[in-house]
Write a protein that holds these residues in place. Structure first.
Motif, PDB file in Angstrom:
ATOM      1  N   GLY A 110     -46.827   1.710  42.193  1.00 61.30           N
ATOM      2  CA  GLY A 110     -48.146   1.752  41.564  1.00 61.30           C
ATOM      3  C   GLY A 110     -49.085   2.800  42.127  1.00 61.30           C
ATOM      4  N   HIS A 154     -56.676   8.596  21.544  1.00 63.99           N
ATOM      5  CA  HIS A 154     -55.909   8.843  22.769  1.00 63.99           C
ATOM      6  C   HIS A 154     -54.419   8.673  22.520  1.00 63.99           C
ATOM      7  CE1 HIS A 154     -59.094   9.240  25.667  1.00 63.99           C
ATOM      8  NE2 HIS A 154     -59.755   8.353  24.986  1.00 63.99           N
ATOM      9  N   GLU A 163     -56.234  11.632  34.556  1.00 66.98           N
ATOM     10  CA  GLU A 163     -55.657  10.346  34.144  1.00 66.98           C
ATOM     11  C   GLU A 163     -54.185  10.300  34.543  1.00 66.98           C
ATOM     12  OE1 GLU A 163     -56.472   9.562  30.025  1.00 66.98           O
ATOM     13  OE2 GLU A 163     -58.614   9.292  30.394  1.00 66.98           O
ATOM     14  N   ARG A 164     -53.706   9.102  34.818  1.00 60.48           N
ATOM     15  CA  ARG A 164     -52.339   8.977  35.343  1.00 60.48           C
ATOM     16  C   ARG A 164     -51.298   9.009  34.225  1.00 60.48           C
ATOM     17  NH1 ARG A 164     -51.248   4.419  39.548  1.00 60.48           N
ATOM     18  NH2 ARG A 164     -50.911   3.295  37.587  1.00 60.48           N
ATOM     19  N   GLN A 176     -57.846  -0.453  26.542  1.00 59.43           N
ATOM     20  CA  GLN A 176     -56.749   0.181  27.295  1.00 59.43           C
ATOM     21  C   GLN A 176     -57.136   1.582  27.746  1.00 59.43           C
ATOM     22  OE1 GLN A 176     -53.969  -0.419  24.083  1.00 59.43           O
ATOM     23  NE2 GLN A 176     -52.702  -1.805  25.298  1.00 59.43           N
ATOM     24  N   ALA A 177     -57.790   2.330  26.861  1.00 55.08           N
ATOM     25  CA  ALA A 177     -58.203   3.688  27.225  1.00 55.08           C
ATOM     26  C   ALA A 177     -59.221   3.662  28.359  1.00 55.08           C
ATOM     27  CB  ALA A 177     -58.781   4.402  26.005  1.00 55.08           C
ATOM     28  N   HIS A 181     -58.991   4.203  36.123  1.00 57.28           N
ATOM     29  CA  HIS A 181     -57.946   3.884  37.100  1.00 57.28           C
ATOM     30  C   HIS A 181     -58.000   2.398  37.458  1.00 57.28           C
ATOM     31  CE1 HIS A 181     -56.755   8.047  37.496  1.00 57.28           C
ATOM     32  NE2 HIS A 181     -58.040   8.327  37.377  1.00 57.28           N
ATOM     33  N   LEU A 228     -53.950   4.042  22.306  1.00 60.86           N
ATOM     34  CA  LEU A 228     -54.437   2.963  23.162  1.00 60.86           C
ATOM     35  C   LEU A 228     -55.658   2.355  22.504  1.00 60.86           C
ATOM     36  CD1 LEU A 228     -54.350   4.556  26.749  1.00 60.86           C
ATOM     37  CD2 LEU A 228     -52.622   3.118  25.673  1.00 60.86           C
ATOM     38  N   ASP A 267     -49.854   5.453  33.195  1.00 59.84           N
ATOM     39  CA  ASP A 267     -50.632   4.347  32.628  1.00 59.84           C
ATOM     40  C   ASP A 267     -50.331   4.019  31.174  1.00 59.84           C
ATOM     41  OD1 ASP A 267     -51.695   4.165  35.081  1.00 59.84           O
ATOM     42  OD2 ASP A 267     -53.706   4.866  34.564  1.00 59.84           O
ATOM     43  N   VAL A 323     -50.708   7.974  23.997  1.00 61.94           N
ATOM     44  CA  VAL A 323     -50.144   7.252  25.138  1.00 61.94           C
ATOM     45  C   VAL A 323     -49.469   8.252  26.064  1.00 61.94           C
ATOM     46  CG1 VAL A 323     -48.451   5.552  25.835  1.00 61.94           C
ATOM     47  CG2 VAL A 323     -49.850   5.152  23.823  1.00 61.94           C
ATOM     48  N   PHE A 367     -59.328   1.431  30.668  1.00 63.00           N
ATOM     49  CA  PHE A 367     -58.543   1.153  31.879  1.00 63.00           C
ATOM     50  C   PHE A 367     -57.965   2.450  32.427  1.00 63.00           C
ATOM     51  CE2 PHE A 367     -57.383  -3.340  33.110  1.00 63.00           C
ATOM     52  CZ  PHE A 367     -58.450  -3.930  32.471  1.00 63.00           C
ATOM     53  N   ARG A 368     -57.417   3.283  31.553  1.00 57.75           N
ATOM     54  CA  ARG A 368     -56.798   4.515  32.036  1.00 57.75           C
ATOM     55  C   ARG A 368     -57.849   5.463  32.626  1.00 57.75           C
ATOM     56  NH1 ARG A 368     -52.481   7.947  28.562  1.00 57.75           N
ATOM     57  NH2 ARG A 368     -54.254   8.413  27.235  1.00 57.75           N
ATOM     58  N   ARG A 369     -58.966   5.602  31.953  1.00 54.38           N
ATOM     59  CA  ARG A 369     -60.029   6.491  32.455  1.00 54.38           C
ATOM     60  C   ARG A 369     -60.540   6.047  33.822  1.00 54.38           C
ATOM     61  NH1 ARG A 369     -62.122   6.050  27.542  1.00 54.38           N
ATOM     62  NH2 ARG A 369     -63.770   4.626  28.193  1.00 54.38           N
ATOM     63  N   ARG A 390     -65.446  -2.014  35.887  1.00 54.63           N
ATOM     64  CA  ARG A 390     -66.056  -0.830  35.259  1.00 54.63           C
ATOM     65  C   ARG A 390     -65.435  -0.546  33.902  1.00 54.63           C
ATOM     66  NH1 ARG A 390     -66.054   3.312  40.295  1.00 54.63           N
ATOM     67  NH2 ARG A 390     -67.626   2.243  41.545  1.00 54.63           N
ATOM     68  N   LEU A 448     -55.806   0.217  36.978  1.00 54.78           N
ATOM     69  CA  LEU A 448     -54.503  -0.379  37.271  1.00 54.78           C
ATOM     70  C   LEU A 448     -53.791   0.533  38.268  1.00 54.78           C
ATOM     71  CD1 LEU A 448     -51.989   0.512  34.435  1.00 54.78           C
ATOM     72  CD2 LEU A 448     -54.332   1.354  34.475  1.00 54.78           C
ATOM     73  N   GLN A 449     -52.924  -0.054  39.052  1.00 55.72           N
ATOM     74  CA  GLN A 449     -52.052   0.754  39.912  1.00 55.72           C
ATOM     75  C   GLN A 449     -50.607   0.425  39.557  1.00 55.72           C
ATOM     76  OE1 GLN A 449     -53.252   1.026  44.079  1.00 55.72           O
ATOM     77  NE2 GLN A 449     -55.388   1.191  43.485  1.00 55.72           N
TER      78      GLN A 449
END
Lengths: 174, 998
Positions: free
Chosen positions: B518, A172, B24-25, A97-98, A104, A93, B28, A174, A100-102, A153, A106-107
């Motif tokens: 989601g 990281h 972490e999900r 992007q990383a 949260h 990532l 994602d 994926v 974003f994952r850390r 954030r 996105l849902q």
């Protein structure tokens, strides 16, 4: 620009995330439909087809562009970048992007591609943004899941990390 | 606005369980790199055709004829289906009340809302299908529309369905305790009238369906981004006239948000499946945004009168609800569930024993309603919590004191409400103390006082809300009378399913029928499993897609009613616990120790007392494949376990109409400080605090994600979002420039506070958390605005114009010199035009009169006119093309002349209709001779625009319509050799118009 025949398909060649690709499109075909269904790059999403939701945002020759308001034939010879080109390798990532994952940030992930493209371009222009600037940029995107704060954030964290000049490649997976 | 969120839950240690950690999900990685698999990302079978839908421009009209001949000639068009064809191969969708009405997924003879499907074109690609849609010629006879729920049930209102007399689909009275005596004995009666507007949580991904039919098997295979409940599967199979085992319904791996809304795809599943059957090929349909906003589904709008019998200290003795629920044009399954979902919770967080309820369900010429996040909660709590605020105002009490005085006591749980809900657990007064303390209520009051001392409009609002989750599948039958229920048989429960499987190398897979959009279900399930088997979440693979042909599922399957954490994650625990118990016995036998000594830890199964005596988890787990004989005799297999779980508390409604409508009940206490700008009327949220008790928190970051997301949608409902309809039923909110969704600049960060009171009724102690802020936030903000302005009748959305009217009174018209044209209609949502103008013509009135009645002249002067046909001396028919910017389309116009006073005055009534919509208008033209032998032509008109054009940026179109009308008369004047110089084309006129308006 050559004269195009509305009833014919025209060959459109362009660079997609650094790779030369080509496909055929009638002059009326939208760039979103062309990328997704002709080229097979489905990471760019379609949310409104009138330029408000921002899900389809890509860059064309470095300029942030709503793919749903662009015709496929307009990108002949252009350098097009999409969400598929953000990470440096398939199992990695990008810093953004990383983050974003850390965080949260996105849902459902449907609007995310466009938001990543806007932030990626923005952070190149404004390496140390204030929160208000991030929110202002994000006002061109609609997200129904997150309430935006985790996205803000993530963007601030990514900006700080990019500014600290760490190696650009992250470990990281994926 | 404070930026940091206060949290009161402790961070678990790295050695502790996985559940409760914000890992972490797993979802994602793919979503962030463009590798999501949403329905429109997936390939389709070779030969798949694409559908486009022709939709009604009218709210209410008879369909006189549908001419598809020209459309069928478009190359690539395979089939065009109208209501008659669809009706011939399907059955009516079942309706949730006992009434002789039909409900089709396409108009059959009559349209009842703007956007109702009228024809489906199936073609080789979507562009060609849309070309053909534009060539279908439909003739309508417009009927008067019933748009407002209160006027729709008034005498002489236009009727939608013969089977719903007076437009009322259901009218039920309920009585619990002795409300009459409580009202008779009360010191005060406090009442409030509420109009809750229409809105929707509008996911960014629209509906999608891919359907195929096999004539040899008489079976359908359908992929749709449907979200459940799968009780709808029975509705679909019945409509498609196949048994359930011949309807394979599958969901894609990813879905781009739903918030309840994607339940509403089911009529389109029927429609597209029928089209696939008739076309003999698979058919794919992806909805566009205009279709979605105008015609997918929406939350119900509701008119409520709520009264309370109140003691002098603010204690509420009884409530009297009168709810009029507007379900739109058809009562689609599971409606009228929105009205009954909250039936057990009509007393909210309060201990009120006496309750009277009248529930009416009405139909109007608007889009049919369906699931929407909060589902009935926003409508109920808007009335209840506004009433509590009014009690405080009218009795001179502090609103928070009124809330506290009436709360269900902390020692009363489980508490049975007057109408039958069993509140499982909670400590409401502790929650309020926690929220007020951590959210800084005292400091907020000082901010309010300081602001008011400076003359600013600042208010504080509160909301105390019980958030129900895990719906009782039988609550909807409360709409039936006890006798009707006895006849229909009992309905209740909420079957959840989970399958845990172990493969030959001991790897664990899980399937749940939860269909997330989601919410991160795969991640949370992996945490639950990891704790039970002592392995890492990353080692667990979770599949959340549903395939009704292969998976364990039931009617309650799906993602709604906030049932995941409480029901689905809990059922996964049950399945995994069963497997773990058998694996423990297997390991105990292999290790020769007692089963009570077995622990699952760090990838191994072994002795708790002697850590050296253990086996790897995968070795024990795989044994059932490789050496079944090594398992103790009565263990059976450890390969796959499917658990079904339904809570026994979810019983059917009893004969006195008590209903435990939901299993779990979280508690929310919100308060906020809002300042209203004295000049603009804009509401600014100074601070928003939301305290949640959702039981056990499985993943803190996801819980906060649900809270923030719900808060964002609640804030949108409070301040921005409304589906607007014109008085004729035209839909006016067809783009994201008209239906305003909050962006990052409008949503502040709320202060989130947690407490955890476990539910005794769920396997993990968890309760739902996804919908609460959609229930609490709209009314909390409204209460703050009411407090700031000292007003009672607060209607959502609280747009600046509405609040400015409170502050300044009705807006004063601009001075005449500033007007670009007569002022636009002031009433919100109306798309009516009034205008007037004058032209000088170099011809005598008699000549002008002759021109007005001459088809050849009209053809020359009507902008974009191709032909004019004279039907009679006073009746003309014209084909015109009108372009407004890029939106250009053909229209068929009818013009009739009346009140003729030759050669002085005439009234023109016109109606124009085309694929982009319709316009109608009436104008009076007066010809006055002037001194130079010419004529002064004065005109005045009233016009209205409807259909698609009205829904996509009506503000622009109003101006354009004025330009077109002015152009007609200017052109008439020029034709006669006079008039003003043309001032450029339509575009430049539009540009001028816009510039002047800025």
């Amino acid at each position: 620009m050559p004269l195009l025949n509305s009833s014919q398909r025209h060959r459109v060649g362009f660079s997609l995330n650094g790779h030369s690709v080509e496909g055929d499109a009638e002059p009326r075909v939208l760039l979103t439909d062309f990328l997704r269904h002709e080229i097979g790059a489905t990471g760019t999403h379609v949310g409104c087809e009138h330029g408000v939701c921002g899900a389809c945002t890509v860059t064309v020759d470095g300029m942030l562009t709503r793919a749903c308001l662009t015709l496929a034939v307009q990108i002949e010879g252009c350098d097009v970048r999409t969400v598929e080109g953000l990470a440096t390798a398939p199992d990695r990532l990008s810093i953004l992007q990383a983050a974003f994952r850390r965080n949260h940030a996105l849902q459902c992930g449907f609007c995310t591609a466009g938001i990543l493209m806007s932030l990626d371009a923005f952070l190149r222009e404004v390496p140390t943004p204030a929160e208000d600037q991030i929110r202002d940029l994000l006002s061109g995107h609609l997200c129904r899941c997150t309430g935006y704060t985790p996205i803000v954030r993530a963007a601030l964290e990514a900006a700080a990390e990019l500014a600290s000049r760490q190696p650009a490649v992250q470990s990281h997976h994926v | 606005m404070q930026k940091s969120a206060a949290t009161s839950y402790a961070k678990p240690s790295p050695e502790g369980p996985w559940v409760g950690r914000s890992i972490e999900r797993v979802e994602d990685g793919a979503l962030l790199t463009g590798r999501g698999r949403f329905i429109d990302d997936l390939g389709v079978d070779t030969g798949t055709l694409h559908a486009a839908i022709l939709r009604s421009p009218h709210a209410h009209a008879d369909v006189l004829s549908i001419d598809t001949v020209t459309a069928r000639s478009v190359p690539g068009v395979f089939a065009i289906l109208t209501g008659a064809e669809i009706k011939a191969c399907t059955a009516s969708l079942v309706v949730g009340v006992k009434a002789p009405v039909e409900c089709w997924p396409i108009a059959v003879g009559r349209v009842r809302y703007v956007g109702e499907p009228v024809a489906v074109v199936v073609a080789s690609d979507r562009y060609k299908a849309e070309d053909a849609v534009d060539l279908i010629d439909v003739r309508y006879a417009v009927r008067p529309a019933a748009v407002d729920p209160l006027s729709s049930i008034a005498p002489l209102a236009p009727l939608l369905h013969d089977g719903f007399p007076g437009n009322i689909a259901s009218d039920r009275h309920f009585r619990y305790g002795d409300p009459e005596a409580a009202f008779a004995g009360a010191v005060h009666r406090v009442s409030i009238d509420i109009r809750y507007p229409r809105n929707s949580c509008t996911p960014i991904e629209t509906y999608g369906v891919v359907a195929a039919y096999s004539p040899s098997d008489d079976a359908f295979d359908i992929l749709a981004n449907f979200q459940g409940p799968f009780s709808i599967h029975a509705v679909i199979s019945r409509a498609l006239k196949v048994p359930g085992n011949r309807l394979r319904l599958r969901t894609p791996p990813d879905s781009g948000g739903s918030f309840g809304v994607k339940q509403g795809v089911f009529p389109y599943i029927v429609l597209i499946a029928a089209a696939a059957r008739m076309a003999g090929r698979p058919v794919k349909w992806i909805e566009d945004r205009l279709e979605h906003l105008s015609a997918s589904t929406s939350a119900t709008n509701r008119a409520t009168t709520l009264s309370a019998a109140v003691d002098s200290n603010g204690q509420i003795r009884a409530l009297d609800w009168d709810q009029i629920e507007d379900c739109g044009a058809h009562l689609r399954a599971p409606e009228p569930a929105t009205l009954y979902r909250m039936h057990g919770n009509l007393t909210g967080a309060y201990d009120i024993r006496h309750l009277a309820v009248r529930n009416r369900v009405v139909v109007t010429n608007k889009t049919p309603t369906g699931l929407n996040r909060g589902f009935g909660g926003p409508q109920v709590y808007f009335a209840l919590e506004r009433l509590v605020q009014r009690i405080a105002v009218e009795l001179g009490l502090d609103p928070l004191d009124v809330i506290r005085r009436n709360l269900v006591p902390s020692d009363a749980f489980p508490y049975r409400t007057a109408s039958g809900a069993l509140l499982d657990s909670g400590d409401y007064s502790a929650g309020i103390d926690l929220g007020a303390g951590e959210g800084g209520l005292d400091e907020l009051k000082r901010r309010r006082d300081a602001a008011r001392a400076q003359g600013r409009l600042y208010g504080i609002g509160y909301a105390a809300v019980v958030e129900p989750s895990v719906s009782n599948m039988g609550y909807i039958t409360t709409v039936l009378t006890p006798a009707e229920r006895r006849k229909a048989g009992p309905k209740n429960g909420a079957q959840a399913t989970a399958t845990v499987a172990i493969d030959p190398v001991g790897a664990v897979s899980v399937h749940v029928a939860s269909v997330p959009q989601g919410q991160g279900h795969r991640t949370v399930i992996s945490q639950v499993i990891a704790d039970i088997f002592g392995i890492a979440p990353a080692e667990v693979r979770v599949n959340t897609e549903v395939d009704t042909a292969k998976d364990a599922w039931s009617i309650a399957s799906g993602n709604y009613a906030s049932r995941f954490a409480a029901a689905v994650a809990g059922t996964t625990k049950i399945a995994a616990d069963r497997l773990a118990a058998r694996l423990a016995r297997t390991a105990a036998s292999q290790l020769n120790i007692d089963v009570s000594d077995i622990v699952f830890r760090k990838g191994r199964v072994g002795s708790a007392t002697n850590p050296d005596n253990s086996l790897s988890f995968s070795r024990v787990a795989a044994l059932s494949h490789w050496s079944p004989g090594s398992l103790p005799d009565d263990v059976g297999q450890t390969i796959r376990e499917t658990a079904f779980w339904t809570p026994p508390q979810l019983t059917p409604p009893d004969d006195e109409d008590h209903i435990n409508s939901s299993l779990c009940h979280g508690f929310i206490f919100d308060f906020c400080g809002v300042e209203v700008d004295r000049i603009t009327g804009a509401a600014r949220i100074d601070r928003y605090v939301t305290m949640h008790d959702c039981g056990k928190i499985l993943h803190p970051a996801m819980v906060e994600g649900q809270i923030r997301g719900g808060f964002g949608q609640g804030l949108g409902a409070a301040l921005l979002e409304e589906f607007c309809y014109a008085p004729d039923g035209s839909f006016l909110s067809g783009t994201f420039a008209d239906y305003l969704v909050p962006t990052a600049t409008e949503i502040p960060e709320p202060i989130i506070v947690h407490m955890e009171t476990l539910s005794p009724f769920t396997p993990l102690g968890a309760k739902g958390v996804g919908e609460g802020n959609c229930m609490s936030t709209p009314v909390c903000i409204a209460n703050a605005v009411a407090d700031a302005l000292g007003e009672k009748d607060i209607e959502l959305p609280l747009v600046p114009a509405k609040l400015a009217a409170f502050i300044h009174g009705e807006e004063i018209a601009a001075p005449a010199s500033m007007r670009i044209s007569p002022p636009p209609a002031a009433k919100s949502g109306e798309r009516n035009l009034h205008g007037e103008g004058r032209e000088r013509i170099d011809a005598a009135p008699a000549a002008v009169w002759a021109m007005l009645l001459d088809p050849n002249t009209l053809q020359t002067v009507i902008p974009g006119c191709h032909s004019v046909e004279k039907i009679s001396d006073t009746h003309f028919r014209a084909d015109v093309t009108i372009g407004i910017g890029p939106v250009k389309g053909p229209y068929r116009a009818e013009v009739k002349l009346s009140d003729l006073e030759p050669p002085h005055a005439v009234t023109l009534a016109g109606f124009a209709e085309g694929v982009l919509g319709f316009g109608s208008g009436q104008g009076r033209i007066i010809l006055t001779p002037d001194r130079d032998g010419g004529t002064t032509l004065d005109y005045k008109y009233d016009a209205a625009i409807g259909g698609k054009v009205a829904g996509i940026g009506g503000r622009l179109l109003d101006g354009a319509a004025r330009v077109v009308i002015a152009q007609f008369f200017a052109s008439l004047a020029r034709h006669a050799g006079g008039g003003n110089e043309p001032s450029g084309g339509l575009l430049s006129k539009l540009r001028n118009l816009v510039r002047r308006r800025q």
